[in-house]
Structure formats: structure tokens, C-alpha cells
Motif scaffolding. Structure first.
Motif, PDB file in Angstrom:
ATOM      1  N   THR A  49       0.852  -1.194   0.000  1.00  0.00           N
ATOM      2  CA  THR A  49       0.000   0.000   0.000  1.00  0.00           C
ATOM      3  C   THR A  49       0.882   1.236   0.000  1.00  0.00           C
ATOM      4  OG1 THR A  49      -1.824  -1.096   1.157  1.00  0.00           O
ATOM      5  CG2 THR A  49      -1.735   1.311   1.270  1.00  0.00           C
ATOM      6  N   VAL A  50       0.640   2.093  -0.957  1.00  0.00           N
ATOM      7  CA  VAL A  50       1.377   3.355  -1.092  1.00  0.00           C
ATOM      8  C   VAL A  50       0.358   4.437  -1.403  1.00  0.00           C
ATOM      9  CG1 VAL A  50       3.119   4.630  -2.388  1.00  0.00           C
ATOM     10  CG2 VAL A  50       3.430   2.172  -1.980  1.00  0.00           C
ATOM     11  N   GLU A  51       0.256   5.423  -0.563  1.00  0.00           N
ATOM     12  CA  GLU A  51      -0.706   6.496  -0.815  1.00  0.00           C
ATOM     13  C   GLU A  51      -0.181   7.391  -1.936  1.00  0.00           C
ATOM     14  OE1 GLU A  51      -3.694   6.727   0.424  1.00  0.00           O
ATOM     15  OE2 GLU A  51      -3.379   4.928   1.648  1.00  0.00           O
ATOM     16  N   ALA A  52      -0.873   7.403  -3.051  1.00  0.00           N
ATOM     17  CA  ALA A  52      -0.434   8.211  -4.187  1.00  0.00           C
ATOM     18  C   ALA A  52      -1.637   8.647  -5.006  1.00  0.00           C
ATOM     19  CB  ALA A  52       0.532   7.414  -5.067  1.00  0.00           C
ATOM     20  N   ASP A  53      -1.712   9.917  -5.294  1.00  0.00           N
ATOM     21  CA  ASP A  53      -2.729  10.453  -6.190  1.00  0.00           C
ATOM     22  C   ASP A  53      -2.125  10.617  -7.576  1.00  0.00           C
ATOM     23  OD1 ASP A  53      -4.605  10.526  -4.228  1.00  0.00           O
ATOM     24  OD2 ASP A  53      -4.688  12.714  -4.040  1.00  0.00           O
ATOM     25  N   ILE A  54      -2.676   9.912  -8.544  1.00  0.00           N
ATOM     26  CA  ILE A  54      -2.151   9.946  -9.905  1.00  0.00           C
ATOM     27  C   ILE A  54      -2.840  11.051 -10.687  1.00  0.00           C
ATOM     28  CG2 ILE A  54      -1.851   8.640 -12.042  1.00  0.00           C
ATOM     29  CD1 ILE A  54      -0.207   7.627  -9.618  1.00  0.00           C
ATOM     30  N   HIS A  55      -2.065  12.035 -11.099  1.00  0.00           N
ATOM     31  CA  HIS A  55      -2.593  13.125 -11.933  1.00  0.00           C
ATOM     32  C   HIS A  55      -2.669  12.633 -13.379  1.00  0.00           C
ATOM     33  CE1 HIS A  55      -2.021  16.412  -8.856  1.00  0.00           C
ATOM     34  NE2 HIS A  55      -1.370  15.386  -8.317  1.00  0.00           N
ATOM     35  N   THR A  56      -3.753  12.936 -14.047  1.00  0.00           N
ATOM     36  CA  THR A  56      -3.957  12.382 -15.394  1.00  0.00           C
ATOM     37  C   THR A  56      -3.812  13.415 -16.506  1.00  0.00           C
ATOM     38  OG1 THR A  56      -6.347  12.646 -15.082  1.00  0.00           O
ATOM     39  CG2 THR A  56      -5.399  10.479 -14.610  1.00  0.00           C
ATOM     40  N   TYR A  57      -3.639  14.691 -16.167  1.00  0.00           N
ATOM     41  CA  TYR A  57      -3.375  15.725 -17.177  1.00  0.00           C
ATOM     42  C   TYR A  57      -4.492  15.810 -18.216  1.00  0.00           C
ATOM     43  CZ  TYR A  57       1.176  14.877 -15.035  1.00  0.00           C
ATOM     44  OH  TYR A  57       2.181  14.684 -14.124  1.00  0.00           O
ATOM     45  N   HIS A  58      -5.682  15.448 -17.810  1.00  0.00           N
ATOM     46  CA  HIS A  58      -6.834  15.393 -18.715  1.00  0.00           C
ATOM     47  C   HIS A  58      -6.540  14.486 -19.913  1.00  0.00           C
ATOM     48  CE1 HIS A  58     -10.863  16.686 -19.462  1.00  0.00           C
ATOM     49  NE2 HIS A  58     -10.576  17.040 -20.695  1.00  0.00           N
ATOM     50  N   ASP A  59      -5.721  13.473 -19.696  1.00  0.00           N
ATOM     51  CA  ASP A  59      -5.315  12.560 -20.774  1.00  0.00           C
ATOM     52  C   ASP A  59      -5.873  11.172 -20.480  1.00  0.00           C
ATOM     53  OD1 ASP A  59      -3.980  10.809 -22.535  1.00  0.00           O
ATOM     54  OD2 ASP A  59      -2.221  12.089 -22.611  1.00  0.00           O
ATOM     55  N   HIS A  60      -6.773  10.744 -21.330  1.00  0.00           N
ATOM     56  CA  HIS A  60      -7.444   9.458 -21.165  1.00  0.00           C
ATOM     57  C   HIS A  60      -6.483   8.289 -21.051  1.00  0.00           C
ATOM     58  CE1 HIS A  60      -7.288   8.809 -25.782  1.00  0.00           C
ATOM     59  NE2 HIS A  60      -6.593   9.890 -25.498  1.00  0.00           N
ATOM     60  N   ARG A  61      -5.382   8.318 -21.805  1.00  0.00           N
ATOM     61  CA  ARG A  61      -4.472   7.176 -21.799  1.00  0.00           C
ATOM     62  C   ARG A  61      -3.671   7.086 -20.493  1.00  0.00           C
ATOM     63  NH1 ARG A  61      -6.018   4.890 -25.941  1.00  0.00           N
ATOM     64  NH2 ARG A  61      -6.346   5.945 -27.952  1.00  0.00           N
ATOM     65  N   ILE A  62      -3.380   8.192 -19.878  1.00  0.00           N
ATOM     66  CA  ILE A  62      -2.709   8.157 -18.572  1.00  0.00           C
ATOM     67  C   ILE A  62      -3.648   7.536 -17.536  1.00  0.00           C
ATOM     68  CG2 ILE A  62      -1.611   9.523 -16.773  1.00  0.00           C
ATOM     69  CD1 ILE A  62      -0.064   9.386 -19.439  1.00  0.00           C
ATOM     70  N   ALA A  63      -4.916   7.951 -17.543  1.00  0.00           N
ATOM     71  CA  ALA A  63      -5.883   7.410 -16.577  1.00  0.00           C
ATOM     72  C   ALA A  63      -6.051   5.909 -16.751  1.00  0.00           C
ATOM     73  CB  ALA A  63      -7.230   8.117 -16.742  1.00  0.00           C
ATOM     74  N   MET A  64      -6.238   5.468 -17.985  1.00  0.00           N
ATOM     75  CA  MET A  64      -6.512   4.042 -18.210  1.00  0.00           C
ATOM     76  C   MET A  64      -5.291   3.178 -17.958  1.00  0.00           C
ATOM     77  SD  MET A  64      -9.288   4.060 -21.358  1.00  0.00           S
ATOM     78  CE  MET A  64      -8.518   5.266 -22.441  1.00  0.00           C
ATOM     79  N   ALA A  65      -4.098   3.663 -18.309  1.00  0.00           N
ATOM     80  CA  ALA A  65      -2.891   2.883 -18.070  1.00  0.00           C
ATOM     81  C   ALA A  65      -2.622   2.714 -16.577  1.00  0.00           C
ATOM     82  CB  ALA A  65      -1.694   3.556 -18.750  1.00  0.00           C
ATOM     83  N   PHE A  66      -2.810   3.778 -15.799  1.00  0.00           N
ATOM     84  CA  PHE A  66      -2.499   3.695 -14.368  1.00  0.00           C
ATOM     85  C   PHE A  66      -3.537   2.895 -13.585  1.00  0.00           C
ATOM     86  CE2 PHE A  66       0.858   6.627 -15.233  1.00  0.00           C
ATOM     87  CZ  PHE A  66       1.788   6.371 -14.229  1.00  0.00           C
ATOM     88  N   ALA A  67      -4.644   2.538 -14.218  1.00  0.00           N
ATOM     89  CA  ALA A  67      -5.564   1.610 -13.559  1.00  0.00           C
ATOM     90  C   ALA A  67      -4.863   0.291 -13.255  1.00  0.00           C
ATOM     91  CB  ALA A  67      -6.786   1.370 -14.446  1.00  0.00           C
ATOM     92  N   MET A  68      -3.914  -0.111 -14.103  1.00  0.00           N
ATOM     93  CA  MET A  68      -3.158  -1.337 -13.823  1.00  0.00           C
ATOM     94  C   MET A  68      -2.395  -1.215 -12.513  1.00  0.00           C
ATOM     95  SD  MET A  68      -1.649  -2.583 -17.487  1.00  0.00           S
ATOM     96  CE  MET A  68      -0.604  -1.152 -17.617  1.00  0.00           C
ATOM     97  N   ALA A  69      -1.744  -0.081 -12.301  1.00  0.00           N
ATOM     98  CA  ALA A  69      -0.994   0.110 -11.061  1.00  0.00           C
ATOM     99  C   ALA A  69      -1.925   0.072  -9.856  1.00  0.00           C
ATOM    100  CB  ALA A  69      -0.234   1.434 -11.115  1.00  0.00           C
ATOM    101  N   ALA A  70      -3.096   0.685 -10.001  1.00  0.00           N
ATOM    102  CA  ALA A  70      -4.054   0.721  -8.890  1.00  0.00           C
ATOM    103  C   ALA A  70      -4.615  -0.658  -8.579  1.00  0.00           C
ATOM    104  CB  ALA A  70      -5.187   1.684  -9.221  1.00  0.00           C
TER     105      ALA A  70
END
Length: 425
Positions: free
Chosen positions: A369-390
């Protein structure tokens, strides 16, 4: 609360083995790249064209709305269907064409505007106004069309007599292959064939040119390849027809990544080999996880790189991504965005080396567990890719989850359908 309304989404990790494996079937949205190409080509064909399997997202809605402003009737006839009814000739719009952050729409329509007798203004949101379009503007000027973009990014103004006055030109495609696709699709109109070549033999994702040519041929275009990066386009009109859009290969990469990372069994109903989109090649790389190649050339699968880079953070050895300089001029600077956000999870996971991206993985993060807020820069591909990390690291929140509506409005719903638990905040 819907993803559009939410500030953030938090996924429940599935890496501990305490939860049942993710499994099920997902019907991916249609290809954005193909949908926006076919919408434009159908608008340039006289008659009615039925497009099935199409993507309905922010990007394609901007394209459809803009075509309506240009005198084409584009009707939603189902969740994945459009009916395009056109005279084959675009007419001037009294109002600017607002295209959000849809790169395909603004670039394709900028070239198409050369075939409109009159003035066309194309613009977009604050993100689009940072995306370069100068090489396309310069190519249009070479073709005898008055095009201007004072900031070298949208807004763009095109003033034309109704076609390319000069029928043989070259374009600088080092920043984007979309400039080539835009000119090719617009080149069928005129009193002589249109010849296009790429300056210096330098191009971004060549596979997307193949998609453009395939879509054009499907609507009756006559195309002769005269060199490795040179084409003659016959001055014959497109023919209205019915067209099926294959599922989006870029969207598929997120599911392939989740399958590889979690040992999940999510079926998308189509094999990578049956897709013509360049990002389908990413499957061969993703399927090697956790032993990803030490060097990955992303030049011909650019939209897949955020997916593979996040996956690489949990692989067995370091991975260096090369050939990805063009990622700096996408919806955001994706090289910097991926590096910055991975380092929020753990400093040192990613490093920018010039225009390369080096991932130094730590597989022991899986299950922690690591508390981290992922900023997505209003970029759909950043949001969807980081779902794997989450899905493997607890405490990871993805901000602005609604940005996935750009190309995959149902992304979070589809993940939930195969067993992913999440909360929107």
C-alpha cells in the motif's frame, strides 16, 4: 456518482490472491482512428453511408458535430452506429469548428477545409491549443491554400477556393503521421490526380497511414504508391457504402496489460492478429511480461506506450523505451506524465533520458500500500494505463477519471463488469 462527476477513482487491488481472479468478456469500443477517418471519408462521398461498430466518444462526437456544421447530416442510429448522408461537398460554416482535444478531428478537417470554397476556422480546448499543426499548415500553403495558425497550434484559419491549386506537394511528418493522412483523404477532389510525399523520409507511426489508405480504398479511392513514402491519389469521387469499424487496439492494450499483470482472463472477442491497427503489435510485447524486452521501440505503437510503461514498473528487469519523442506532443507530454506519476508511487521507478524513458522496476510493490494520487493531465491514456498500477498497489487514486470519455466512455463500467471493485470520490 458517475466518472464524469467524480474527482477521483480508487480501485480495490486484486494482487493478493484473496480475491477471485478477474474474468469475463468485454466488448471494446470501436477504433477511434478508424471511426474518425471513415466519418470524414463518408462525408466526402455523395449518398448515404452506414457506419457500424463505431466509437461513440468525445473525439468522434466532435467530428460528427463539425461535419454537421459543414452541411453533412450525421445521425446516431444506435449505440455504435452512424448514418452519414452527404452531397459529397462540404459547405462553409458560419461558426468556428470547435473540436475539443480531438487531434484526428482537427488535423483531418484542416486539410478537408481546403476543399471548401470559403473560410473555415478550426479550434479546440486549451490542450488542443498546445498541439502542433504548423507542418500541415505549411503543406496546405505549398498546395496553394491560404492557411494560418499564428501560434503554430490551433486555432487554424483556412481560406480556399475549393481545392488544392498545386497538385504535387511534400509534407513534414516527423511530428505526426496524421498530417499525411489528412492530406491523403482530402486529395481525391480536384481536376487532376494529387501526389503527396513525405519530406526527409521521416514519419511518426507509419501503420496509421496504412489504415488511412485502407479506409480510402474501401470507399473507392484510386491510390498508387510511387515510393516508400509517396502516393498518387486519383481525382475520382468517393463512393458511399456501409463500413464496419473494428474494435480499438489502443483500448485493448489496457485489458491485455491487466491479463498479463494479474493473470486475469478477460476476453475482448478479437485476436490481435485480426486487427489492422498499429497498437495491436503491443500484444507481442505485453505477453512477454514479466520478462519484457530491455529495449522497446515505441515508434510504431505510440498510444500503447503508457500501458507498457506502467506494466514495466512491475517487470523483472529495467526497460528503456526509445523512438517515443512524439509522445511529448500528444494530449499531454506523455513521457513526462508517465515518469512523474510512476515516481509518485515510488521515487526512482522512471527516468526521462532525453526523449527516452527508462523504467527501473520494483516488483515488490505488488501487494503493498502506497498512498499516491495519480494526476492524469486530462489525458485518457494516462488514466486508463495507471488503472493497472491501482490494481496491484493499494492506496493509489486516479484523479479525473471522467477524462476516459475522450475515447472509452465505458472504461470503468467495463472493468467493474469483470470483477474490479472501485469507489468514486
Amino acid at each position: 456518482m458517475t466518472p464524469k462527476e467524480a474527482h477521483a477513482v480508487r480501485l480495490v487491488p486484486h494482487a493478493t490472491g484473496a480475491r477471485p481472479p478477474l474474468a469475463g468478456k468485454i466488448a471494446l469500443p470501436g477504433s477511434k482512428s478508424i471511426t474518425n477517418r471513415v466519418l470524414l471519408i463518408a462525408a466526402l462521398a455523395a449518398g448515404k453511408s452506414h457506419i457500424s461498430g463505431a466509437l461513440k466518444s468525445d473525439d468522434t462526437k466532435y467530428m460528427a458535430r463539425a461535419l454537421g456544421q459543414l452541411g453533412v447530416t450525421v445521425t446516431d442510429t444506435g449505440d455504435t452506429d452512424f448514418l452519414v448522408d452527404s452531397t459529397g461537398t462540404l459547405t462553409p460554416s458560419a461558426e468556428p469548428l470547435f473540436l475539443g482535444n480531438a487531434g484526428t478531428a482537427v488535423r483531418f478537417l484542416t486539410a478537408a477545409a481546403a476543399n471548401i470554397a470559403g473560410t473555415t476556422v478550426l479550434t479546440g480546448d486549451e490542450h488542443m491549443q498546445k498541439r502542433p499543426i504548423a507542418p500541415l499548415v505549411e503543406a496546405l500553403n505549398e498546395a496553394g491554400v491560404e492557411a494560418t495558425a499564428p501560434t503554430r497550434c490551433p486555432p487554424v484559419t483556412v481560406v480556399s477556393q475549393g481545392g488544392f491549386a498545386k497538385r504535387t506537394i511534400a509534407v513534414d511528418a516527423s511530428l505526426s503521421s496524421q498530417y499525411v493522412s489528412a492530406l491523403l483523404m482530402a486529395g481525391t477532389k480536384g481536376d487532376a490526380p494529387f501526389s503527396l510525399s513525405v519530406k526527409d523520409g521521416d514519419i511518426g507511426a507509419l501503420g496509421y497511414i496504412d489504415i488511412t489508405l485502407a479506409c480510402m480504398r474501401a470507399f473507392g479511392a484510386g491510390i498508387t504508391q510511387t515510393g516508400p513514402l509517396a502516393w498518387d491519389i486519383a481525382n475520382t469521387p468517393y463512393e458511399a457504402r456501409d463500413y464496419w469499424v473494428e474494435p480499438d487496439a489502443s483500448a485493448a492494450t489496457y485489458i491485455w496489460g491487466i491479463n498479463a499483470l494479474l493473470g486475469a482472463n478477460i476476453d475482448i472477442g478479437i485476436a490481435p492478429r485480426d486487427m489492422m491497427q498499429p497498437d495491436a503489435k503491443a500484444y507481442d510485447v505485453i505477453s512477454q511480461f514479466p520478462n519484457l524486452p530491455a529495449v522497446i521501440d515505441g515508434s510504431q505503437m505510440q498510444d500503447a506506450i503508457p500501458t507498457i510503461a506502467v506494466l514495466a514498473a512491475f517487470s523483472a528487469k529495467p526497460v528503456r523505451f526509445v523512438g517515443i519523442a512524439n509522445l511529448r506532443v500528444k494530449e499531454c507530454d506523455r513521457i513526462n506524465a508517465v515518469a512523474t506519476e510512476l515516481n509518485r508511487i515510488q521515487p526512482g521507478l522512471a527516468e526521462e533520458i532525453g526523449d527516452d524513458l527508462l523504467i527501473t522496476p520494483d516488483a515488490t510493490l505488488i501487494g503493498r500500500t502506497v498512498e499516491a494520487d495519480i494526476h492524469t493531465y486530462h489525458d485518457h491514456r494516462i488514466a486508463m494505463a495507471f488503472a493497472m498500477a491501482a490494481l496491484v498497489v493499494g492506496g493509489v487514486r486516479i484523479l479525473d477519471p471522467g477524462c476516459t470519455a475522450k475515447t472509452y466512455p465505458g472504461y470503468w463500467r467495463d472493468l467493474a463488469s469483470v470483477g474490479v471493485e472501485m469507489t468514486f470520490e
